[in-house]
Write an enzyme that holds these catalytic residues in place. Structure first.
Site, short mmCIF file in Angstrom:
data_model
loop_
_atom_site.label_atom_id
_atom_site.label_comp_id
_atom_site.label_asym_id
_atom_site.label_seq_id
_atom_site.Cartn_x
_atom_site.Cartn_y
_atom_site.Cartn_z
CG HIS A 1 -1.71 1.28 1.35
ND1 HIS A 1 -1.65 2.10 2.45
CD2 HIS A 1 -2.59 1.87 0.50
CE1 HIS A 1 -2.44 3.15 2.27
NE2 HIS A 1 -3.03 3.02 1.10
CB SER A 2 0.96 4.27 0.30
OG SER A 2 1.41 5.59 0.18
CG LEU A 3 7.24 4.10 1.02
CD1 LEU A 3 7.97 4.58 -0.22
CD2 LEU A 3 7.76 4.79 2.27
CB SER B 1 2.85 -0.36 -3.84
OG SER B 1 2.95 1.03 -4.08
#
Length: 670
Positions: free
Chosen positions: A446-448, A450
């Protein structure tokens, strides 16, 4: 005053060995070595019958060995909960998550209870057991207990009595009671009883005790409120001090799609054991797991320091719960598992999701208690922040801060090493506790998170995982933006190689997905980085989940009618996602029909090497009101609540996929 004589407690209940766990006040918190609870827990839930039997068996076995002076090593660890997700330590009488860092809560054996039905601590129960043989005699307790200092048992029943706060009148009062003249005692304590079921006659004393008990409850509530506020104050990041969030305090549930208001949410999230429902309605204690999904968080929990709802372990619990609920309503997914020959197809999707928490292992000097691990001369973020439009700076800083830090090589190497170790350690622990597991391993970032996973998979020779990665789902991801800035393209790990003078990252996984909300300010597409022509064509869309039976095109058609001016989603047929799209390198090879464009064989081969469908970018449809800053931020932190995300992941993991023979795209609607 209350008369103890006269056979009030004439009914006795048989002792049971039900075990309980606290859900309101943690005994310890991760990453807070100086944390001390300011109040004893008051809210308890039952463990399942199977867990209680296992705990009682281990408890009695350990007690017998102590009595026999058996000095051999005897583990007092018991795994509980569905899939053994939680661990009870009978030395400390605590329960905590097995696979991730989380708070510990007190565990109690249901032996003695207060009149409110709360199980008493093990030490107090032991004292009551040893003293209960002396009836109608006030006895001093050795331990320091919030219930009181003295105990007085019923004249007729040593399984019921009172714990007294004090003895008004001192020795004179003690002599008065022991002489038999004292038919009454002051109500300055709490009634207690042995056994899970409270005696019926306790109902009659509750009215007499009500004033004293209510005073205690008020104090406990004040202590709990003080504990929560103290925790928030200690956890508040430097960013939190840059502005006040009064704007958001007046908005109900801006970080929740469940309808809970902020206060309700804050009071429940710390107790994520409660969210798991350890008692559960699961048919078996330990499910057969065929797919293990490891989830890596992104925004570094900086936002979570202000709103406890953004708590990664909790949101992964939500994802796990959503999967179970959706599976229970999906005939199509059950049929897939049945066709695969799985005996437990009716109740078990066979998927386990576990959180990988890493942020607290690294200090970035974004909170007051953190020292910069690189250079003590580096100022804190607070020192360089401009004072204008603070709410907007807060919004951008909380979501994007860790992404910016990650781009500094020192921190990037540190983060990649830390996350790799957490992944390998969690996998090793899972295999140790599940030696019969021979399924696939998948990643969700998720977010960073990923971006971290994407770089790790693209540099797999440097960052070696102990497992092969099958499906990689990047959610709310900035990968597209970062790789654009780095002038880096994306390609498959094997198969045809696109011609390019630029560097190409090739993630080492079987299937790659990029899922996002169209309102998410952090998320970007990646398909144009595979081939620039994909920028002309619309992304694919996640199908809506139907509570009736998995994926259905009718749900898409109904909801599609209200999205005037937005691109029409692709058709979804027969419970599976068909490939609708991909890029196009040679315009002369394009076939156009009803605004749909079939891409070339060369491009199709590249895209289907990254994902069987030929599509990597999948978007959630926005709601009509998702047009403001608050909705944008909410979209970034609520992915794990979305049924469409849970359903899509389950569907992709359950189906046997074949590479698409044809990939169709649609022009971007301007």
């Amino acid at each position: 005053m209350f008369r103890l004589r006269g056979g009030l407690f004439h009914q006795t209940r048989r002792l049971t060995t039900q075990w309980y766990y606290a859900t309101d006040i943690p005994t310890t918190k991760p990453y807070e070595p100086n944390y001390e609870p300011t109040a004893a827990p008051q809210k308890f839930e039952k463990l399942s019958e199977e867990d209680s039997i296992a705990l009682e068996t281990k408890y009695r076995s350990s007690s017998n060995k102590i009595k026999q002076n058996d000095t051999s090593k005897n583990s007092k660890i018991v795994q509980v909960g569905e899939d053994n997700l939680y661990t009870v330590d009978l030395d400390k009488f605590t329960i905590k998550p097995t696979y991730w860092h989380g708070p510990t809560y007190e565990v109690r054996r249901g032996l003695w209870f207060s009149s409110s039905g709360t199980p008493l601590t093990s030490h107090l129960c032991s004292e009551l057991e040893s003293l209960s043989g002396k009836k109608n005699e006030v006895q001093k307790l050795e331990g320091n207990y919030q219930e009181g200092k003295y105990v007085l048992f019923s004249e007729e029943d040593n399984n019921t009595g009172f714990i007294l706060k004090n003895l008004d009148g001192g020795k004179l009062f003690l002599n008065y009671l022991k002489s038999g003249l004292g038919s009454y005692i002051p109500i300055n304590g709490v009634a207690v009883y042995k056994g899970e079921k409270r005696p019926l006659d306790l109902n009659s004393i509750d009215k007499i005790l009500v004033n004293s008990v209510n005073k205690e409850k008020v104090k406990v509530k004040e202590d709990i409120k003080s504990e929560i506020n103290k925790g928030k104050e200690n956890e508040r990041s430097v960013l939190s001090n840059l502005t006040n969030w009064e704007l958001f305090d007046n908005l109900p549930s801006i970080f929740s799609t469940t309808g809970l208001d902020t206060n309700q949410t804050n009071s429940s999230i710390d107790a994520d054991l409660e969210q798991v429902h350890l008692m559960g309605d699961y048919p078996n204690q330990k499910r057969k797991i065929r797919d293990l999904v490891l989830c890596v968080h992104g925004i570094g929990q900086t936002l979570g320091m202000k709103y406890e709802y953004v708590n990664f372990a909790h949101t992964v619990n939500l994802l796990r719960s959503n999967m179970k609920n959706l599976y229970s309503k999906s005939d199509s997914l059950k049929q897939i598992n049945k066709n695969h020959g799985n005996d437990d197809w009716d109740s078990n999707p066979g998927i386990q999701v576990l959180p990988i928490t890493w942020r607290h292992s690294i200090k970035f000097k974004t909170v007051p208690t953190e020292d910069d691990i690189c250079n003590p001369e580096v100022p804190a973020l607070e020192d360089i922040t401009v004072s204008g439009i603070l709410p907007l700076r807060k919004l951008v800083g909380d979501v994007a801060l860790d992404v910016l830090l990650y781009e500094e090589k020192y921190y990037q190497d540190l983060i990649l090493d830390t996350v790799m170790n957490e992944l390998n350690n969690t996998y090793t622990l899972f295999m140790k506790k599940n030696p019969d597991f021979n399924g696939r391993v998948h990643l969700i970032g998720h977010s960073l998170g990923s971006l971290i996973l994407f770089d790790m998979l693209s540099r797999h020779r440097h960052y070696k995982l102990k497992f092969n990665v099958s499906h990689f789902f990047s959610i709310g991801s900035p990968v597209g933006l970062i790789k654009l800035v780095e002038r880096t393209k994306i390609g498959p790990k094997k198969g045809p190689k696109p011609k390019s003078t630029l560097r190409v990252n090739r993630p080492n996984c079987e299937e790659y997905y990029n899922l996002y909300h169209t309102c998410d300010p952090v998320a970007y597409r990646v398909e144009p980085l595979i081939d620039i022509s994909m920028s002309q064509y619309d992304q694919a869309y996640l199908p809506h989940w139907s509570e009736l039976d998995g994926f259905t095109s009718k749900m898409i058609e109904i909801s599609g009618n209200i999205w005037e001016g937005l691109p029409t989603p692709p058709d979804i047929q027969n419970g599976t996602t068909e490939a609708i799209g991909t890029e196009i390198s040679n315009k002369t090879d394009i076939v156009t029909k009803n605004e749909e464009i079939t891409i070339t064989e060369e491009l199709k081969d590249i895209l289907t090497s990254l994902n069987h469908s030929g599509r990597i970018d999948y978007a959630l449809k926005p709601n009509l009101l998702d047009v403001d800053v608050i909705s944008a931020l909410k979209s970034h932190v609520s992915y794990f609540e979305e049924p469409d995300i849970s359903g899509f992941v389950m569907n992709e993991l359950s189906n046997d996929h074949k590479r698409s023979d044809k990939v169709v795209v649609k022009k971007v609607t301007k």
